[in-house]
Design an enzyme around this catalytic site. Structure first.
Site, PDB file in Angstrom:
ATOM      1  N   ASP A   1      -5.872   0.457   8.583  1.00  0.00           N
ATOM      2  CA  ASP A   1      -5.499   0.503   7.123  1.00  0.00           C
ATOM      3  C   ASP A   1      -6.289  -0.650   6.342  1.00  0.00           C
ATOM      4  O   ASP A   1      -6.276  -0.883   5.306  1.00  0.00           O
ATOM      5  CB  ASP A   1      -3.994  -0.142   7.013  1.00  0.00           C
ATOM      6  CG  ASP A   1      -3.131   1.387   7.060  1.00  0.00           C
ATOM      7  OD1 ASP A   1      -3.707   2.472   6.779  1.00  0.00           O
ATOM      8  OD2 ASP A   1      -1.903   1.316   7.179  1.00  0.00           O
TER       9      ASP A   1
ATOM     10  N   LYS B   1       0.859  -1.284  -0.261  1.00  0.00           N
ATOM     11  CA  LYS B   1      -0.169  -0.163   0.070  1.00  0.00           C
ATOM     12  C   LYS B   1       0.941   1.262   0.134  1.00  0.00           C
ATOM     13  O   LYS B   1       1.714   1.448   0.841  1.00  0.00           O
ATOM     14  CB  LYS B   1      -0.880  -0.015   1.145  1.00  0.00           C
ATOM     15  CG  LYS B   1      -1.658   1.245   1.584  1.00  0.00           C
ATOM     16  CD  LYS B   1      -2.451   1.116   2.885  1.00  0.00           C
ATOM     17  CE  LYS B   1      -1.470   1.417   4.042  1.00  0.00           C
ATOM     18  NZ  LYS B   1      -1.133   2.937   3.927  1.00  0.00           N
TER      19      LYS B   1
END
Length: 294
Positions: free
Chosen positions: A146, A18
């Site tokens: 997240d 990410k």
């Protein structure tokens, strides 16, 4: 998307890195959580998660491709294990089998390795069930801020503490080089070291411009944690300098709370050449050329 072995005995899924294109800290809640406004995309680089159903219990193993000072845990502190437990609670039938995580992403790197692993586990085990997506997102955020965006797995604007997601359009994929300078950073430590200043949110004009010129859109944005990360770990700045000195590098930005620094390149060839040069000069760094998916 998951893939299966030819005999259908195992399923596999990439748990991609990410990457933060931008990270603005806009405030702080009374409970201490910081409010963020971020742009996130996902690389074609990541860990690999495999599920082999069978037996009478669930088991987790980690195949670590990196040398770490401490082994990756395989107990309840591992997000992949906690995601496996969550999938078991949400699934229509009891789970039994072997979960293997092949770790290729460094820890303490600001690229969501553990969260992406957990999201891959949930997708592997729940894609074929009738689990409502909004309900899954609400459950997943309890594992970590997240998790929702890693479950989305596409370019996204992330607001709040990570629970507010808005898909964004990138005009094209982005050639990148990820550099982790051999040491990780603690997210809480970076936030503590940051000057207590709340900044502006990402302007709507930048969001709109992503669909025409992604790098131009993020050039005037920032990562509000980078200064604190550099103060705690000067190697962050050294990695950024190595990228800026590379031919074809158009922009450099730290991802998340560090310590990975991302260089955005004119094309894949320039990115690959830069990665080779940086690796040769700093063999103890983790350096990978790849693509952020549009």
């Amino acid at each position: 998307m998951w893939t299966a072995d030819a005999d259908g005995a195992a399923r596999h899924r990439l748990a991609p890195a990410k990457v933060n294109l931008a990270l603005h800290v806009t405030g702080r809640r009374p409970d201490g959580y910081h409010l963020l406004d971020m742009l996130v995309a996902f690389a074609d680089i990541g860990d690999r998660v495999t599920w082999r159903p069978g037996g009478s219990a669930c088991r987790l193993s980690v195949d670590d491709r990196l040398l770490r000072p401490e082994p990756v845990p395989v107990d309840t502190s591992n997000l992949a294990w906690r995601a496996l437990a969550l999938a078991g609670r949400l699934g229509a039938a009891p789970l039994a089998g072997d979960l293997t995580v092949e770790k290729s992403l460094p820890s303490g790197a600001g690229i969501g390795g553990g969260s992406s692993d957990a999201a891959a586990v949930l997708r592997l085990l729940l894609t074929e069930t009738a689990t409502d997506e909004a309900f899954l997102q609400a459950q997943a955020v309890r594992l970590g801020a997240d998790l929702p965006v890693c479950l989305a797995g596409r370019p996204t604007r992330v607001q709040g503490i990570g629970e507010r997601l808005t898909p964004v359009a990138l005009a094209h994929a982005l050639a990148v080089v990820l550099v982790w300078p051999g040491e990780g950073l603690s997210t809480p430590a970076v936030f503590r070291a940051r000057a207590a200043e709340d900044r502006d949110a990402i302007p709507a004009t930048a969001i709109d411009a992503l669909a025409q010129d992604p790098l131009g859109a993020i050039a005037d944005l920032r990562n509000d944690l980078e200064e604190a990360a550099r103060a705690l770990l000067p190697a962050v700045g050294h990695a950024a300098d190595a990228l800026r000195e590379s031919a074809g590098c158009r922009l450099v930005r730290m991802s998340g709370s560090g310590s990975t620094v991302v260089g955005y390149f004119a094309d894949g060839n320039a990115a690959a050449e830069a990665a080779d040069r940086i690796s040769a000069g700093a063999p103890h760094w983790w350096v990978r050329a790849g693509v952020l998916q549009a």
